[in-house]
Design a protein around this motif. Structure first.
Motif, PDB file in Angstrom:
ATOM      1  N   ARG A 112       4.404  22.395  69.102  1.00 36.65           N
ATOM      2  CA  ARG A 112       4.150  21.343  68.131  1.00 36.65           C
ATOM      3  C   ARG A 112       2.651  21.073  67.959  1.00 36.65           C
ATOM      4  O   ARG A 112       2.184  20.776  66.889  1.00 36.65           O
ATOM      5  CB  ARG A 112       4.870  20.072  68.569  1.00 36.65           C
ATOM      6  CG  ARG A 112       5.090  19.143  67.436  1.00 36.65           C
ATOM      7  CD  ARG A 112       6.011  18.027  67.845  1.00 36.65           C
ATOM      8  NE  ARG A 112       6.378  17.329  66.646  1.00 36.65           N
ATOM      9  CZ  ARG A 112       7.564  17.255  66.143  1.00 36.65           C
ATOM     10  NH1 ARG A 112       8.555  17.831  66.767  1.00 36.65           N
ATOM     11  NH2 ARG A 112       7.805  16.622  65.044  1.00 36.65           N
ATOM     12  N   ARG A 113       1.919  21.226  69.023  1.00 30.69           N
ATOM     13  CA  ARG A 113       0.482  20.985  68.934  1.00 30.69           C
ATOM     14  C   ARG A 113      -0.170  21.973  67.974  1.00 30.69           C
ATOM     15  O   ARG A 113      -1.021  21.623  67.196  1.00 30.69           O
ATOM     16  CB  ARG A 113      -0.168  21.140  70.311  1.00 30.69           C
ATOM     17  CG  ARG A 113      -0.181  19.883  71.090  1.00 30.69           C
ATOM     18  CD  ARG A 113      -1.137  20.033  72.236  1.00 30.69           C
ATOM     19  NE  ARG A 113      -0.501  19.535  73.429  1.00 30.69           N
ATOM     20  CZ  ARG A 113      -0.788  19.887  74.644  1.00 30.69           C
ATOM     21  NH1 ARG A 113      -1.714  20.784  74.860  1.00 30.69           N
ATOM     22  NH2 ARG A 113      -0.179  19.380  75.668  1.00 30.69           N
ATOM     23  N   ARG A 114       0.217  23.226  68.024  1.00 28.59           N
ATOM     24  CA  ARG A 114      -0.382  24.225  67.135  1.00 28.59           C
ATOM     25  C   ARG A 114      -0.052  23.919  65.682  1.00 28.59           C
ATOM     26  O   ARG A 114      -0.903  24.040  64.814  1.00 28.59           O
ATOM     27  CB  ARG A 114       0.116  25.621  67.482  1.00 28.59           C
ATOM     28  CG  ARG A 114      -0.642  26.259  68.611  1.00 28.59           C
ATOM     29  CD  ARG A 114      -0.115  27.614  68.884  1.00 28.59           C
ATOM     30  NE  ARG A 114      -0.976  28.606  68.263  1.00 28.59           N
ATOM     31  CZ  ARG A 114      -0.702  29.893  68.270  1.00 28.59           C
ATOM     32  NH1 ARG A 114       0.410  30.328  68.822  1.00 28.59           N
ATOM     33  NH2 ARG A 114      -1.521  30.749  67.720  1.00 28.59           N
ATOM     34  N   ALA A 115       1.168  23.530  65.417  1.00 24.50           N
ATOM     35  CA  ALA A 115       1.544  23.215  64.039  1.00 24.50           C
ATOM     36  C   ALA A 115       0.739  22.023  63.543  1.00 24.50           C
ATOM     37  O   ALA A 115       0.262  22.014  62.413  1.00 24.50           O
ATOM     38  CB  ALA A 115       3.042  22.930  63.951  1.00 24.50           C
ATOM     39  N   GLN A 116       0.572  21.037  64.371  1.00 21.26           N
ATOM     40  CA  GLN A 116      -0.227  19.886  63.967  1.00 21.26           C
ATOM     41  C   GLN A 116      -1.684  20.297  63.817  1.00 21.26           C
ATOM     42  O   GLN A 116      -2.370  19.832  62.923  1.00 21.26           O
ATOM     43  CB  GLN A 116      -0.099  18.765  64.994  1.00 21.26           C
ATOM     44  CG  GLN A 116       1.238  18.070  64.944  1.00 21.26           C
ATOM     45  CD  GLN A 116       1.377  17.043  66.057  1.00 21.26           C
ATOM     46  OE1 GLN A 116       0.547  16.982  66.956  1.00 21.26           O
ATOM     47  NE2 GLN A 116       2.437  16.257  65.998  1.00 21.26           N
ATOM     48  N   GLY A 117      -2.157  21.172  64.670  1.00 20.83           N
ATOM     49  CA  GLY A 117      -3.533  21.656  64.575  1.00 20.83           C
ATOM     50  C   GLY A 117      -3.763  22.401  63.274  1.00 20.83           C
ATOM     51  O   GLY A 117      -4.781  22.244  62.619  1.00 20.83           O
ATOM     52  N   ARG A 118      -2.784  23.213  62.867  1.00 22.00           N
ATOM     53  CA  ARG A 118      -2.915  23.919  61.597  1.00 22.00           C
ATOM     54  C   ARG A 118      -2.927  22.936  60.440  1.00 22.00           C
ATOM     55  O   ARG A 118      -3.681  23.086  59.504  1.00 22.00           O
ATOM     56  CB  ARG A 118      -1.772  24.910  61.421  1.00 22.00           C
ATOM     57  CG  ARG A 118      -1.916  26.133  62.275  1.00 22.00           C
ATOM     58  CD  ARG A 118      -0.817  27.112  62.010  1.00 22.00           C
ATOM     59  NE  ARG A 118      -0.915  28.232  62.927  1.00 22.00           N
ATOM     60  CZ  ARG A 118       0.004  29.147  63.069  1.00 22.00           C
ATOM     61  NH1 ARG A 118       1.110  29.078  62.358  1.00 22.00           N
ATOM     62  NH2 ARG A 118      -0.154  30.130  63.908  1.00 22.00           N
ATOM     63  N   ARG A 119      -2.042  21.957  60.515  1.00 23.39           N
ATOM     64  CA  ARG A 119      -2.013  20.950  59.458  1.00 23.39           C
ATOM     65  C   ARG A 119      -3.331  20.189  59.407  1.00 23.39           C
ATOM     66  O   ARG A 119      -3.868  19.926  58.351  1.00 23.39           O
ATOM     67  CB  ARG A 119      -0.867  19.978  59.701  1.00 23.39           C
ATOM     68  CG  ARG A 119       0.166  20.051  58.607  1.00 23.39           C
ATOM     69  CD  ARG A 119       1.200  18.996  58.753  1.00 23.39           C
ATOM     70  NE  ARG A 119       2.052  19.361  59.890  1.00 23.39           N
ATOM     71  CZ  ARG A 119       2.817  18.542  60.546  1.00 23.39           C
ATOM     72  NH1 ARG A 119       2.867  17.277  60.195  1.00 23.39           N
ATOM     73  NH2 ARG A 119       3.547  18.931  61.541  1.00 23.39           N
ATOM     74  N   LEU A 120      -3.846  19.881  60.576  1.00 21.77           N
ATOM     75  CA  LEU A 120      -5.109  19.146  60.654  1.00 21.77           C
ATOM     76  C   LEU A 120      -6.249  20.008  60.127  1.00 21.77           C
ATOM     77  O   LEU A 120      -7.075  19.546  59.348  1.00 21.77           O
ATOM     78  CB  LEU A 120      -5.377  18.721  62.096  1.00 21.77           C
ATOM     79  CG  LEU A 120      -6.636  17.891  62.328  1.00 21.77           C
ATOM     80  CD1 LEU A 120      -6.528  16.575  61.580  1.00 21.77           C
ATOM     81  CD2 LEU A 120      -6.833  17.633  63.809  1.00 21.77           C
ATOM     82  N   THR A 121      -6.274  21.274  60.501  1.00 20.98           N
ATOM     83  CA  THR A 121      -7.315  22.183  60.024  1.00 20.98           C
ATOM     84  C   THR A 121      -7.225  22.345  58.515  1.00 20.98           C
ATOM     85  O   THR A 121      -8.237  22.321  57.822  1.00 20.98           O
ATOM     86  CB  THR A 121      -7.182  23.554  60.712  1.00 20.98           C
ATOM     87  OG1 THR A 121      -7.216  23.366  62.120  1.00 20.98           O
ATOM     88  CG2 THR A 121      -8.295  24.481  60.289  1.00 20.98           C
ATOM     89  N   GLY A 134      -6.036  20.198  56.403  1.00 12.49           N
ATOM     90  CA  GLY A 134      -6.498  18.940  55.814  1.00 12.49           C
ATOM     91  C   GLY A 134      -7.999  18.844  55.801  1.00 12.49           C
ATOM     92  O   GLY A 134      -8.605  18.407  54.825  1.00 12.49           O
ATOM     93  N   ILE A 135      -8.621  19.281  56.881  1.00 15.28           N
ATOM     94  CA  ILE A 135     -10.079  19.248  56.955  1.00 15.28           C
ATOM     95  C   ILE A 135     -10.677  20.176  55.911  1.00 15.28           C
ATOM     96  O   ILE A 135     -11.668  19.848  55.267  1.00 15.28           O
ATOM     97  CB  ILE A 135     -10.556  19.608  58.381  1.00 15.28           C
ATOM     98  CG1 ILE A 135     -10.180  18.486  59.350  1.00 15.28           C
ATOM     99  CG2 ILE A 135     -12.049  19.870  58.412  1.00 15.28           C
ATOM    100  CD1 ILE A 135     -10.441  18.811  60.804  1.00 15.28           C
ATOM    101  N   VAL A 136     -10.049  21.335  55.734  1.00 16.12           N
ATOM    102  CA  VAL A 136     -10.545  22.286  54.728  1.00 16.12           C
ATOM    103  C   VAL A 136     -10.466  21.655  53.342  1.00 16.12           C
ATOM    104  O   VAL A 136     -11.421  21.717  52.568  1.00 16.12           O
ATOM    105  CB  VAL A 136      -9.741  23.603  54.780  1.00 16.12           C
ATOM    106  CG1 VAL A 136     -10.036  24.474  53.577  1.00 16.12           C
ATOM    107  CG2 VAL A 136     -10.056  24.351  56.069  1.00 16.12           C
ATOM    108  N   TRP A 137      -9.342  21.041  53.007  1.00 16.53           N
ATOM    109  CA  TRP A 137      -9.198  20.427  51.671  1.00 16.53           C
ATOM    110  C   TRP A 137     -10.168  19.268  51.483  1.00 16.53           C
ATOM    111  O   TRP A 137     -10.746  19.095  50.407  1.00 16.53           O
ATOM    112  CB  TRP A 137      -7.761  19.958  51.443  1.00 16.53           C
ATOM    113  CG  TRP A 137      -6.858  21.097  51.092  1.00 16.53           C
ATOM    114  CD1 TRP A 137      -5.862  21.619  51.847  1.00 16.53           C
ATOM    115  CD2 TRP A 137      -6.909  21.884  49.898  1.00 16.53           C
ATOM    116  NE1 TRP A 137      -5.282  22.664  51.198  1.00 16.53           N
ATOM    117  CE2 TRP A 137      -5.898  22.848  49.990  1.00 16.53           C
ATOM    118  CE3 TRP A 137      -7.707  21.865  48.756  1.00 16.53           C
ATOM    119  CZ2 TRP A 137      -5.661  23.787  48.992  1.00 16.53           C
ATOM    120  CZ3 TRP A 137      -7.472  22.798  47.755  1.00 16.53           C
ATOM    121  CH2 TRP A 137      -6.460  23.744  47.876  1.00 16.53           C
TER     122      TRP A 137
END
Length: 129
Positions: free
Chosen positions: A35-44, A46-49
């Motif tokens: 779950r941490r990786r999925a949230q990390g991808r989502r967070l990354t 979001g940061i990109v956008w």
């Protein structure tokens, strides 16, 4: 009794020889992403956008500042044009007053010149073509 015969008959028949059974593991299920990786991808993502939008907004602001500067320079040039037009009109007025007949006559009298009498006019003929 038929049931007993059936059990008895199967017990007397030797079982066919089977190869030894090897235990096979079922195919491994794809590993679940923690779950941490999925949230990390989502967070990354979001940061990109957010970064993309920040860059775009910075570009829009820079474009607006450039347009504002151009408008200020155009306004300055318009004011300069109006000033030059006023100067040209003032100079044209001076030329007009300097070229007037009354002024020329007054200047000629100051220099000691007098108008020629009307009956003392003669014409020259310059050769005919």
């Amino acid at each position: 009794m038929a049931a007993v015969d059936w059990f008895g008959a199967t017990a007397a028949v030797p079982a066919p020889a089977r190869p030894p059974r090897t235990r096979t593991r079922p195919a491994a299920a794809p590993a679940r992403v923690p779950r941490r990786r999925a949230q990390g991808r989502r967070l990354t993502g979001g940061i990109v956008w957010i970064s993309v939008f920040a860059v775009l907004l910075t570009g829009v602001v820079a474009l607006n500042v450039a347009v504002l500067r151009l408008n200020m320079s155009v306004n300055k040039l318009d004011q300069q044009e109006l000033q030059l037009r006023a100067e040209n009109q003032a100079l044209a007025s001076q030329v007009s007053s300097a070229a007037s007949a009354g002024r020329i006559e007054a200047t000629a009298q100051k220099l000691g010149l007098v108008p020629a009498p009307g009956n003392d006019t003669s014409y020259l003929e310059l050769g005919q073509k």
